[in-house]
Design a protein around this motif. Structure first.
Motif, PDB file in Angstrom:
ATOM      1  N   TRP A   5       0.824  -1.135   0.097  1.00  0.00           N
ATOM      2  CA  TRP A   5      -0.044   0.040   0.002  1.00  0.00           C
ATOM      3  C   TRP A   5       0.975   1.493   0.115  1.00  0.00           C
ATOM      4  O   TRP A   5       0.474   2.185  -0.450  1.00  0.00           O
ATOM      5  CB  TRP A   5      -1.069   0.091   1.235  1.00  0.00           C
ATOM      6  N   GLY A  26     -11.110   1.128   7.036  1.00  0.00           N
ATOM      7  CA  GLY A  26     -10.142   0.546   7.634  1.00  0.00           C
ATOM      8  C   GLY A  26      -9.128   0.498   6.477  1.00  0.00           C
ATOM      9  O   GLY A  26      -7.610   0.712   6.938  1.00  0.00           O
ATOM     10  N   SER A  29      -7.069   3.781   6.493  1.00  0.00           N
ATOM     11  CA  SER A  29      -6.129   3.798   7.605  1.00  0.00           C
ATOM     12  C   SER A  29      -4.878   3.102   7.560  1.00  0.00           C
ATOM     13  O   SER A  29      -3.942   3.552   7.717  1.00  0.00           O
ATOM     14  CB  SER A  29      -6.695   3.428   9.060  1.00  0.00           C
ATOM     15  N   LYS A  30      -5.114   1.868   6.888  1.00  0.00           N
ATOM     16  CA  LYS A  30      -4.006   1.090   6.809  1.00  0.00           C
ATOM     17  C   LYS A  30      -3.053   1.641   5.524  1.00  0.00           C
ATOM     18  O   LYS A  30      -1.971   1.577   5.788  1.00  0.00           O
ATOM     19  CB  LYS A  30      -4.519  -0.316   6.307  1.00  0.00           C
ATOM     20  N   GLU A  33      -1.242   4.883   6.722  1.00  0.00           N
ATOM     21  CA  GLU A  33      -0.316   4.290   7.710  1.00  0.00           C
ATOM     22  C   GLU A  33       0.832   4.074   6.816  1.00  0.00           C
ATOM     23  O   GLU A  33       2.113   4.140   7.257  1.00  0.00           O
ATOM     24  CB  GLU A  33      -0.901   3.321   8.721  1.00  0.00           C
ATOM     25  N   ALA A  34       1.044   3.323   5.700  1.00  0.00           N
ATOM     26  CA  ALA A  34       2.023   2.584   4.926  1.00  0.00           C
ATOM     27  C   ALA A  34       2.458   3.754   4.137  1.00  0.00           C
ATOM     28  O   ALA A  34       3.557   3.506   3.666  1.00  0.00           O
ATOM     29  CB  ALA A  34       1.479   1.446   4.034  1.00  0.00           C
ATOM     30  N   LEU A 180      -6.909  -6.322   8.335  1.00  0.00           N
ATOM     31  CA  LEU A 180      -6.718  -5.069   9.104  1.00  0.00           C
ATOM     32  C   LEU A 180      -6.622  -5.498  10.675  1.00  0.00           C
ATOM     33  O   LEU A 180      -6.748  -6.562  11.201  1.00  0.00           O
ATOM     34  CB  LEU A 180      -8.111  -4.215   9.235  1.00  0.00           C
ATOM     35  N   ASP A 181      -5.718  -4.550  11.128  1.00  0.00           N
ATOM     36  CA  ASP A 181      -5.401  -4.668  12.918  1.00  0.00           C
ATOM     37  C   ASP A 181      -6.523  -3.968  13.411  1.00  0.00           C
ATOM     38  O   ASP A 181      -7.573  -3.139  13.008  1.00  0.00           O
ATOM     39  CB  ASP A 181      -4.048  -4.200  13.102  1.00  0.00           C
ATOM     40  N   HIS A 184      -6.720  -0.101  13.049  1.00  0.00           N
ATOM     41  CA  HIS A 184      -7.455   0.487  11.799  1.00  0.00           C
ATOM     42  C   HIS A 184      -8.869   0.384  11.943  1.00  0.00           C
ATOM     43  O   HIS A 184      -9.612   1.494  11.449  1.00  0.00           O
ATOM     44  CB  HIS A 184      -7.208  -0.578  10.609  1.00  0.00           C
TER      45      HIS A 184
END
Length: 237
Positions: A5, A26, A29-30, A33-34, A180-181, A184
């Motif tokens: 990503w 989600g 967000s992921k 973040e990347a 997803l964590d 996220h």
């Protein structure tokens, strides 16, 4: 398959403000973040009668919510193609030619302008007429052709929302699950809370419990903690 990503430029089409968060909060967000770029093209927004104590959410209120969510997710840009009550919940009255042209070429966040590597749009199975015509117009704008003449994103996905299953016949299950964590999903919930005029208590399709439950279900199907489900329309490896 694994998607890096951090290298993607993602263009998300949302019929209304909050659809992008409901469908792929989600993932946003992921991806951010990347290190991905994320752009949101809203199709329309206007005053809406609802079941809140006030009985209506105004376009002005929803513009304010968009700005808060944009700052929260750190979107690279966002735009509304057809603002106003003339279009809101009436996109099915807009000629497909005009919708597809805005998506493909005419909007500041068009496919031609952004040249995204990933496009994400609503799924055609939604009961909402604005969602249906947005999905179809994106489908038209991304029609196969000579990639040397028109931009072809490598990945084209359709996101799901909890109410998509409310339809005649059987709705197809998502065939791409993005792991997803918890953080996220927490971010997705936090963003929906910023859409204060749109979030509801359970049971409702836009409640926290609904969003967490769907993420848990999709995660179970992938053998992971949580996931968002997508329908893959094009993936070029």
């Amino acid at each position: 398959m694994t998607i890096d990503w951090s290298r993607e430029r993602i263009l998300i089409f949302a019929p209304h403000p909050d659809d992008e968060t409901l469908g792929c909060g989600g993932l946003m967000s992921k991806a951010k973040e990347a290190g991905a770029q994320v752009y949101i093209q809203f199709l329309t927004v206007g005053d809406t009668k609802d079941h809140s104590p006030k009985g209506v959410s105004t376009a002005t209120e929803r513009f304010g919510e968009i700005k808060e969510v944009a700052d929260f997710y750190r979107w690279d840009d966002w735009h509304i193609a057809f603002p106003g009550d003339e279009y809101h919940l009436r996109l099915d009255a807009v000629p497909r030619f005009d919708l597809a042209n805005a998506i493909e070429n005419d909007s500041p966040l068009s496919i031609a302008e952004i040249a995204p590597t990933v496009v994400v749009a609503p799924h055609r199975s939604s009961y909402n007429q604005d969602h249906q015509v947005t999905a179809e117009a994106v489908h038209t704008a991304l029609r196969p052709s000579n990639a040397r003449l028109r931009h072809h994103p490598r990945i084209v996905l359709a996101y799901e929302e909890a109410a998509d299953q409310w339809r005649y016949g059987e709705a197809a299950s998502p065939d791409l699950l993005v792991e997803l964590d918890d953080r996220h999903i927490d971010a997705k919930i936090a963003a929906m809370r910023l859409y204060g005029t749109q979030v509801h208590d359970h049971p409702h399709t836009r409640s926290e419990q609904t969003l967490r439950s769907l993420a848990t279900l999709r995660g179970m199907q992938a053998g992971v903690v949580a996931a968002e489900g997508f329908h893959a329309m094009r993936i070029v490896a």
